[in-house]
Scaffold this motif. Structure first.
Motif, short mmCIF file in Angstrom:
data_model
loop_
_atom_site.label_atom_id
_atom_site.label_comp_id
_atom_site.label_asym_id
_atom_site.label_seq_id
_atom_site.Cartn_x
_atom_site.Cartn_y
_atom_site.Cartn_z
N MET A 90 16.58 78.52 12.08
CA MET A 90 15.60 77.76 11.70
C MET A 90 15.28 76.72 13.00
O MET A 90 16.19 76.11 13.57
N ILE A 91 14.12 76.81 13.48
CA ILE A 91 13.68 75.78 14.61
C ILE A 91 12.57 74.84 14.17
O ILE A 91 11.51 75.27 13.84
N THR A 92 13.09 73.69 14.28
CA THR A 92 12.14 72.52 13.77
C THR A 92 11.20 72.23 15.03
O THR A 92 11.63 72.29 16.24
N VAL A 93 10.05 71.82 14.95
CA VAL A 93 9.17 71.54 15.85
C VAL A 93 8.15 70.16 15.42
O VAL A 93 7.79 70.15 14.29
N ASP A 94 8.26 69.31 16.22
CA ASP A 94 7.51 68.12 16.02
C ASP A 94 8.03 67.24 14.60
O ASP A 94 7.37 66.59 13.92
N CYS A 95 9.17 67.78 14.33
CA CYS A 95 10.01 67.21 13.05
C CYS A 95 11.50 67.27 13.19
O CYS A 95 11.82 68.08 14.04
N GLY A 96 12.08 66.74 12.38
CA GLY A 96 13.56 67.04 12.31
C GLY A 96 14.62 66.03 12.71
O GLY A 96 15.77 65.95 12.29
N VAL A 107 8.12 71.50 22.99
CA VAL A 107 8.00 72.91 22.72
C VAL A 107 7.84 73.52 23.96
O VAL A 107 8.50 74.83 24.41
N PHE A 108 6.95 73.29 24.81
CA PHE A 108 6.59 73.68 26.36
C PHE A 108 7.88 73.71 27.04
O PHE A 108 8.21 74.73 27.70
N LYS A 109 8.47 72.44 27.03
CA LYS A 109 9.75 72.61 27.92
C LYS A 109 10.79 73.68 27.26
O LYS A 109 11.62 74.29 28.15
N LEU A 110 10.66 74.01 26.07
CA LEU A 110 11.73 74.74 25.45
C LEU A 110 11.23 76.25 25.95
O LEU A 110 12.22 77.20 26.63
N ILE A 111 9.97 76.67 26.02
CA ILE A 111 9.67 77.90 26.43
C ILE A 111 9.76 78.23 27.90
O ILE A 111 10.00 79.20 28.39
N GLN A 112 9.74 76.87 28.73
CA GLN A 112 9.92 76.89 30.22
C GLN A 112 11.29 77.07 30.22
O GLN A 112 11.65 78.07 31.27
N GLU A 171 7.52 85.87 19.81
CA GLU A 171 7.20 87.38 19.20
C GLU A 171 6.66 88.16 20.54
O GLU A 171 7.15 89.27 20.34
N GLU A 172 6.26 87.68 21.60
CA GLU A 172 6.12 88.37 22.74
C GLU A 172 7.69 88.85 23.30
O GLU A 172 7.56 89.58 24.15
N SER A 210 2.17 73.24 18.23
CA SER A 210 3.85 73.58 18.39
C SER A 210 4.14 74.68 17.87
O SER A 210 4.99 75.58 18.58
N THR A 211 3.87 74.95 16.66
CA THR A 211 4.31 76.22 15.60
C THR A 211 3.68 77.43 16.59
O THR A 211 4.21 78.43 16.61
N THR A 212 2.11 77.28 16.63
CA THR A 212 1.38 78.56 17.18
C THR A 212 1.88 78.83 18.89
O THR A 212 2.40 79.89 18.84
N VAL A 213 2.36 77.92 19.44
CA VAL A 213 3.02 78.08 20.96
C VAL A 213 4.24 78.93 20.89
O VAL A 213 4.68 79.90 21.35
N LEU A 214 5.12 77.98 20.00
CA LEU A 214 6.62 78.79 20.19
C LEU A 214 6.63 80.08 19.28
O LEU A 214 7.14 81.13 19.68
#
Length: 558
Positions: free
Chosen positions: A137-143, A199-204, A101-102, A92-96
């Motif tokens: 701050m964006i939480t992924v898989d937690c929060g 996270v994938f839905k977020l980048i979509q 960054e791109e 999750s962290t890697t993908v986001l």
């Protein structure tokens, strides 16, 4: 252990209809028929495409989150991702991070050290994030359960977006956006996404709003697939689309770190087994041993030398994890015997010397071995922290809720939990959770083999068994089909690997089949040549000297 053979009721007419309509064998069609899918869902099940993803803006607060991130991009803000130390959290962290960054953002990350910080948000880490001048701050898989921590973040003036997939509490955190498919009244059609799926839905959603080509989010499906399969979420619906398309992308081996890890694992094919048993343990070992950053760096870097160094580290951590796990498992078995733990409704063990990072795995093994729920805790400075695993029919998270006055912290779901409590409350907790479980009407756990259908050797060809691959990827809620074959004569039988495994050659008239039973070697002396037996297992292809043959991966024999 006696295993119960339970046959799924087959609708042969429906299977024939599916076989004709989708041009597949009756064997494969019957497995699909048992899933009770309509024609459109069968089509998606067999050949999902990128058009089968749901609209990300159906998720709660997606619009708000996307707008806030776009604002951060426009203002060139510093963003920090707060992740988790397991495969789901790391992917999750890697993908986001890579996606943002791109888009030109400066993106930091914080993955808690499992041994020092534990799971989820904590105030010390949030304070450091604010001190580093991050404004989002964006939480992924937690929060989702970090209510107090997010209030603290608010007091320090940093905005928070929560992306999670765990069960929400009655109160949601006061973040500017909370994206979780399990939130009550969510309009999203599927609520079983992994954290990396959210996270994938977020980048979509970001891609749609920013007018970015679809390929810019689809290229991350290899890591999204890795996190999804590893987190043992049901591989149905949108998760199946993610897993099926993601495995195809993994085959192209675009992520060099993932490619290196697959090669080092020794697995030849790319399927759910490669992920579950080859890759996931190595990535999880980093978090369990306190080095989650190394796994994240492996998936981010393109430096060949660094990739090789990190791959070696992951393999080393995994070996250490295996050794530590075995030592704790042996100690746990002694305690169970000495303390008559099997007399209790739930096995609860605590030990000062146990490694917090691996006790969840040991709990899983104990539950599987004794068919009882279990909780393992490690003691440190008067606090007991650990993990628990359950059996079908017992909601262990609900059991913790009922005894929560003894606990400092807890979370999870029906089958797996994490918890922490003061050592002084351990005795009361153990007594109360046992008493609570006694009040429940739970049938005595028994290992049940749900058999999809009975088959005969004359109907099993290499091509028909190969076609079962259309049902992959296998995993939670889409298990490998189980078949029985009856009235076979034992032509040969022996134990392999110093008595550990069982090898059989079985006959029906002049047709033969080999069967291999892993960890069933003790049965070699219970059967004789010429005896008739029924067997249950998974059908697979054995390739030897360029010749393919059908064999059975044996699960039981009688």
């Amino acid at each position: 252990m006696n295993k119960k053979w339970q046959y799924i009721e087959n609708d042969i007419n429906k299977a024939k209809e599916i076989s004709d309509k989708f041009n597949i064998s009756l064997l494969t069609a019957q497995i699909i028929a048992n899933k009770d899918l309509d024609d459109e869902k069968i089509k998606i099940f067999l050949e999902p495409t990128r058009n089968n993803f749901y609209d990300p803006f159906l998720l709660p607060d997606m619009e708000i989150a996307v707008d806030r991130i776009i604002k951060a991009i426009e203002n060139k803000e510093k963003v920090v991702i707060f992740g988790d130390y397991d495969v789901d959290g790391i992917t999750s962290t890697t993908v986001l991070k890579k996606f943002l960054e791109e888009r030109g953002l400066i993106v930091g990350y914080h993955i808690p050290n499992r041994l020092k910080e534990g799971y989820g948000l904590n105030k010390e880490a949030i304070k450091q994030i604010v001190d580093d001048k991050a404004t989002l701050m964006i939480t992924v898989d937690c929060g989702i359960s970090g209510i107090e921590d997010i209030e603290y973040a608010n007091s320090l003036g940093i905005d928070t977006i929560v992306t999670d997939h765990h069960e929400p509490l009655e109160e949601l955190p006061n973040a500017i956006a909370v994206i979780d498919p399990k939130i009550q009244n969510s309009k999203y059609p599927f609520n079983q996404l992994a954290g990396v799926g959210v996270v994938f839905k977020l980048i979509q959603g970001l891609s749609k709003k920013l007018g970015i080509e679809e390929k810019e989010n689809l290229k991350y499906l290899d890591l999204v697939c890795l996190g999804t399969i590893s987190d043992i979420v049901p591989l149905i619906d949108e998760n199946r689309v993610i897993a099926k398309l993601g495995l195809k992308l993994i085959e192209t081996q675009r992520n060099q770190g993932l490619k290196s890890l697959i090669i080092s694992s020794g697995y030849k094919g790319i399927n759910s087994n490669t992920i579950s048993f080859g890759i996931a343990p190595r990535v999880n070992a980093c978090g369990r041993m306190g080095f989650a950053d190394d796994a994240l760096k492996l998936f981010i870097t393109d430096d060949i030398n660094e990739i090789q160094e990190l791959t070696n580290k992951l393999n080393k951590y995994n070996r250490e994890r295996q050794e530590t796990e075995k030592a704790i498992f042996d100690e746990a078995l002694k305690e169970i015997e000495q303390n008559n733990e099997l007399d209790n409704e739930i096995i609860v063990l605590s030990n000062e010397g146990w490694h917090h990072g691996v006790i969840g795995i040991v709990s899983s093994k104990i539950t599987e071995m004794y068919l009882k729920p279990s909780i393992l805790l490690c003691e440190e400075n008067g606090i007991c922290k650990g993990s628990g695993r359950s059996i079908q029919g017992l909601d262990l998270h609900e059991a913790l809720c009922k005894t929560s006055h003894n606990l400092e912290k807890y979370g999870g779901h029906s089958m797996a939990v994490g918890l922490g409590l003061k050592k002084e409350n351990l005795k009361d907790f153990k007594e109360e959770i046992n008493n609570y479980i006694k009040t429940l009407d739970i049938q005595k756990a028994q290992l049940v083999l749900d058999i999809d259908m009975n088959v005969s050797l004359k109907d099993l060809t290499v091509n028909i068994v190969k076609e079962l691959k259309k049902l992959e990827p296998f995993g939670e809620a889409n298990r490998m089909p189980l078949f029985s074959i009856k009235n076979l004569k034992i032509d040969s039988i022996r134990a392999l690997s110093e008595g550990k495994h069982l090898k059989l050659r079985l006959k029906d008239d002049n047709i033969e089949i080999d069967a291999i039973g892993f960890n069933l070697g003790y049965l070699a002396d219970e059967y004789k040549l010429g005896e008739k037996v029924d067997i249950v297992g998974n059908l697979e292809i054995n390739s030897y000297n360029g010749i393919d043959s059908v064999q059975m991966n044996l699960k039981d024999i009688r």
